[in-house]
Design a protein around this motif. Sequence first.
Motif, PDB file in Angstrom:
ATOM      1  N   LEU A  28     103.562 -28.197  57.156  1.00 60.18           N
ATOM      2  CA  LEU A  28     102.207 -27.655  57.063  1.00 60.18           C
ATOM      3  C   LEU A  28     101.223 -28.483  57.884  1.00 60.18           C
ATOM      4  O   LEU A  28     100.283 -27.932  58.475  1.00 60.18           O
ATOM      5  N   PHE A  29     101.433 -29.790  57.922  1.00 62.76           N
ATOM      6  CA  PHE A  29     100.557 -30.686  58.672  1.00 62.76           C
ATOM      7  C   PHE A  29     100.505 -30.294  60.147  1.00 62.76           C
ATOM      8  O   PHE A  29      99.443 -30.349  60.789  1.00 62.76           O
ATOM      9  N   PHE A  30     101.649 -29.858  60.686  1.00 65.16           N
ATOM     10  CA  PHE A  30     101.711 -29.515  62.106  1.00 65.16           C
ATOM     11  C   PHE A  30     101.505 -28.030  62.389  1.00 65.16           C
ATOM     12  O   PHE A  30     101.050 -27.668  63.473  1.00 65.16           O
ATOM     13  N   THR A  31     101.809 -27.147  61.433  1.00 65.75           N
ATOM     14  CA  THR A  31     101.792 -25.711  61.727  1.00 65.75           C
ATOM     15  C   THR A  31     100.630 -24.950  61.106  1.00 65.75           C
ATOM     16  O   THR A  31     100.510 -23.741  61.307  1.00 65.75           O
ATOM     17  N   SER A  32      99.791 -25.627  60.326  1.00 69.80           N
ATOM     18  CA  SER A  32      98.581 -24.991  59.795  1.00 69.80           C
ATOM     19  C   SER A  32      97.362 -25.706  60.371  1.00 69.80           C
ATOM     20  O   SER A  32      97.267 -26.932  60.296  1.00 69.80           O
ATOM     21  N   MET A  34      94.597 -25.742  59.106  1.00 72.30           N
ATOM     22  CA  MET A  34      93.818 -26.322  58.021  1.00 72.30           C
ATOM     23  C   MET A  34      94.005 -27.839  57.993  1.00 72.30           C
ATOM     24  O   MET A  34      93.200 -28.570  57.423  1.00 72.30           O
ATOM     25  N   SER A  35      95.087 -28.274  58.594  1.00 72.43           N
ATOM     26  CA  SER A  35      95.464 -29.686  58.584  1.00 72.43           C
ATOM     27  C   SER A  35      94.396 -30.556  59.250  1.00 72.43           C
ATOM     28  O   SER A  35      93.748 -30.145  60.214  1.00 72.43           O
ATOM     29  N   GLU A  42      90.015 -21.914  64.055  1.00 73.83           N
ATOM     30  CA  GLU A  42      89.066 -20.982  64.666  1.00 73.83           C
ATOM     31  C   GLU A  42      89.244 -19.538  64.203  1.00 73.83           C
ATOM     32  O   GLU A  42      88.432 -18.667  64.551  1.00 73.83           O
ATOM     33  N   TRP A  43      90.266 -19.248  63.407  1.00 75.36           N
ATOM     34  CA  TRP A  43      90.530 -17.879  62.968  1.00 75.36           C
ATOM     35  C   TRP A  43      89.328 -17.337  62.204  1.00 75.36           C
ATOM     36  O   TRP A  43      88.840 -17.942  61.252  1.00 75.36           O
ATOM     37  N   SER A  44      88.879 -16.177  62.596  1.00 76.56           N
ATOM     38  CA  SER A  44      87.677 -15.566  62.034  1.00 76.56           C
ATOM     39  C   SER A  44      87.750 -15.419  60.516  1.00 76.56           C
ATOM     40  O   SER A  44      86.829 -15.802  59.794  1.00 76.56           O
ATOM     41  N   ASP A  45      88.850 -14.848  60.016  1.00 75.68           N
ATOM     42  CA  ASP A  45      88.972 -14.578  58.582  1.00 75.68           C
ATOM     43  C   ASP A  45      88.835 -15.843  57.744  1.00 75.68           C
ATOM     44  O   ASP A  45      88.181 -15.849  56.692  1.00 75.68           O
ATOM     45  N   ILE A  46      89.450 -16.916  58.211  1.00 76.73           N
ATOM     46  CA  ILE A  46      89.452 -18.171  57.461  1.00 76.73           C
ATOM     47  C   ILE A  46      88.042 -18.716  57.317  1.00 76.73           C
ATOM     48  O   ILE A  46      87.642 -19.201  56.252  1.00 76.73           O
ATOM     49  N   ASN A  47      87.285 -18.633  58.390  1.00 78.80           N
ATOM     50  CA  ASN A  47      85.916 -19.129  58.353  1.00 78.80           C
ATOM     51  C   ASN A  47      85.016 -18.245  57.499  1.00 78.80           C
ATOM     52  O   ASN A  47      84.056 -18.735  56.896  1.00 78.80           O
ATOM     53  N   VAL A  48      85.320 -16.960  57.439  1.00 84.67           N
ATOM     54  CA  VAL A  48      84.594 -16.071  56.526  1.00 84.67           C
ATOM     55  C   VAL A  48      84.792 -16.537  55.088  1.00 84.67           C
ATOM     56  O   VAL A  48      83.834 -16.704  54.322  1.00 84.67           O
ATOM     57  N   HIS A 136      99.866 -17.200  61.342  1.00 86.96           N
ATOM     58  CA  HIS A 136      98.830 -17.406  62.366  1.00 86.96           C
ATOM     59  C   HIS A 136      98.358 -18.860  62.330  1.00 86.96           C
ATOM     60  O   HIS A 136      99.184 -19.760  62.455  1.00 86.96           O
ATOM     61  N   THR A 137      97.079 -19.128  62.128  1.00 97.87           N
ATOM     62  CA  THR A 137      96.609 -20.514  62.104  1.00 97.87           C
ATOM     63  C   THR A 137      96.560 -21.084  60.685  1.00 97.87           C
ATOM     64  O   THR A 137      96.116 -22.208  60.486  1.00 97.87           O
ATOM     65  N   GLY A 138      97.017 -20.307  59.709  1.00 98.95           N
ATOM     66  CA  GLY A 138      97.128 -20.816  58.346  1.00 98.95           C
ATOM     67  C   GLY A 138      95.974 -20.426  57.442  1.00 98.95           C
ATOM     68  O   GLY A 138      94.845 -20.268  57.888  1.00 98.95           O
ATOM     69  N   GLY A 139      96.288 -20.258  56.150  1.00101.99           N
ATOM     70  CA  GLY A 139      95.248 -20.050  55.148  1.00101.99           C
ATOM     71  C   GLY A 139      94.844 -18.625  54.880  1.00101.99           C
ATOM     72  O   GLY A 139      93.817 -18.392  54.236  1.00101.99           O
ATOM     73  N   SER A 140      95.639 -17.653  55.311  1.00101.89           N
ATOM     74  CA  SER A 140      95.256 -16.251  55.098  1.00101.89           C
ATOM     75  C   SER A 140      95.399 -15.861  53.637  1.00101.89           C
ATOM     76  O   SER A 140      96.113 -16.519  52.857  1.00101.89           O
ATOM     77  N   ALA A 141      94.742 -14.771  53.270  1.00 94.01           N
ATOM     78  CA  ALA A 141      94.884 -14.236  51.915  1.00 94.01           C
ATOM     79  C   ALA A 141      96.338 -13.855  51.655  1.00 94.01           C
ATOM     80  O   ALA A 141      96.874 -14.087  50.560  1.00 94.01           O
ATOM     81  N   GLU A 142      96.999 -13.287  52.670  1.00 93.27           N
ATOM     82  CA  GLU A 142      98.398 -12.883  52.530  1.00 93.27           C
ATOM     83  C   GLU A 142      99.304 -14.083  52.262  1.00 93.27           C
ATOM     84  O   GLU A 142     100.311 -13.963  51.559  1.00 93.27           O
ATOM     85  N   GLU A 143      98.952 -15.227  52.828  1.00 90.78           N
ATOM     86  CA  GLU A 143      99.756 -16.435  52.618  1.00 90.78           C
ATOM     87  C   GLU A 143      99.707 -16.869  51.151  1.00 90.78           C
ATOM     88  O   GLU A 143     100.739 -17.176  50.551  1.00 90.78           O
ATOM     89  N   PHE A 144      98.512 -16.866  50.568  1.00 90.87           N
ATOM     90  CA  PHE A 144      98.388 -17.226  49.155  1.00 90.87           C
ATOM     91  C   PHE A 144      99.068 -16.190  48.261  1.00 90.87           C
ATOM     92  O   PHE A 144      99.690 -16.538  47.244  1.00 90.87           O
TER      93      PHE A 144
END
Length: 512
Positions: A28-32, A34-35, A42-48, A136-144
């Motif tokens: 996760l440290f390297f592939t998200s 959020m790390s 920069e993913w739009s959804d995450i910042n929303v 994607h860049t990590g942290g999506s609703a689908e991921e949770f």
Amino acid sequence: MKEKTIFQELASDKKYIIILSIFTFFFLFFTSKMSPLYPINEWSDINVYFNIGKAAMEGRTLYTESFDHKGPLIFIIYGIGYLISNSTFLGVFIIELIGWLILIYTIFLTARIYLQREFSFLISLIVPAFLIKYTHTGGSAEEFILIMSVVSLYFFYRFFMDEDTTVHNPKYMFLHGILFSMVFFIKLNLVIFWVFPILGILICLLIHKEYKNLLHNILSFILGVFVIAVPICLYLYINNALTEAFNVYILLNMKYGSPLSASDTMNHTFMRTYSFFRNDIVGFIIMSIGALYFPIKHIKNKIGKVSMILCALSLFFILFSPRTFHFYYPLSFYIFIIPGLISISLFIKRYVYISYSGKLLCLFATLALLVGISSKNFFGLGGYEITRQIDPNSPEFQFSRIIETEKNPTLLNLGSGYGNSIFTICNITPNVKYFLTPNIYYNMYPQMRDEQTKYIENKEVDFIVVDNFSFNYQHFRNLQAFKENYILMDTFVNKRIVFGDEFSTYYLYRKR
């Protein structure tokens, strides 16, 4: 014999769990993004999610004072992350890491129902390699949501694995209720995953005339739902936002995701399925095995077989048939990669005996980690830079340097994309309800653009970001009040994104 608890099961496989824990952290440290390794996600959804969560934690009510059409729980999760770290995604990364540890442990436990430790360990390493394509860049609703689904999947398989199971522990149904409710308040259509397995369990109890146990399970499920639903609804009610939340989260999303005609729906489903198949042929085949072959072959309970097949088919239809579709939607279906890999392992183990040393386990974990890192390519150029210095002129950083010269700046994003991350970089708390613009057409929800027009006419924000590919670009470009009240400060042309003969271009305006 007394049933082992989950903690006892994990403790008995301590060596494997320790290695999986270390692997999960570095993975996760390297592939998200959020790390803390990365300056921004920069993913739009995450910042929303982060900035609405921030606004909520600072007293602005969800839906009535901060708008987005996602479920309230995702904003609460990100709001908690904001309380841990209010200027970075470190807090959310900690929450994400906890979620992924639960995910990996549960994958291991699910495989252990059918397999020896070594095969289960390998499956726990292989599954993230398939998931990473759609995180994607990590942290999506689908991921949770995937994490929550995997936990329930484990308990569904534990119940359905035996043909003569007649009693279901209500505490597990209580957990299913909590997870169902959490998903309902993040992305309500994905609760379809729980519908058929839960019904299957209740039907089993009914057939075996376990009426008392049936009643206890129904009440436990309802109680679990209430544990999440009551505090959220109470918060909305106290803040006079319950009606607006229903209008936005339920009614607007029904309109947003409403199906087209039957022929168009079938055509879209077929084309998306075909594209999905071509993008990940191996994953698609393994998931098909997990969704269809695994229940038939390895679930002993007949009602369980039908329930899990219907679960997979209904989830697939929900994901691939709606009007709107985004590239990361298939992530939720990747839950069936787990039973698919279990089926393949059960076949292989007939011919191969595996016994690993600690060194070999670490080697496999390292190889899986390297595969995940190379799949993301976050260390190359093209918008996925590891430090600001590599690309100081990306739009979010280029504009932020100007915005940060203003004391306590306010911002309005009339588009989507990179503009949303400026709120995070500059630690700006939204001061207006429609501070950003989700991809919702004007005819679906006209009040958003109408209110944003009033913000411009009344000069309610200091800075405005807009891009030429946004839905309402032409409207605001031709708006007289925009021309009179705001002056162009900077422009960024993104030559990596082109539509027709036009490059994606971001504009930063400042109040006159």
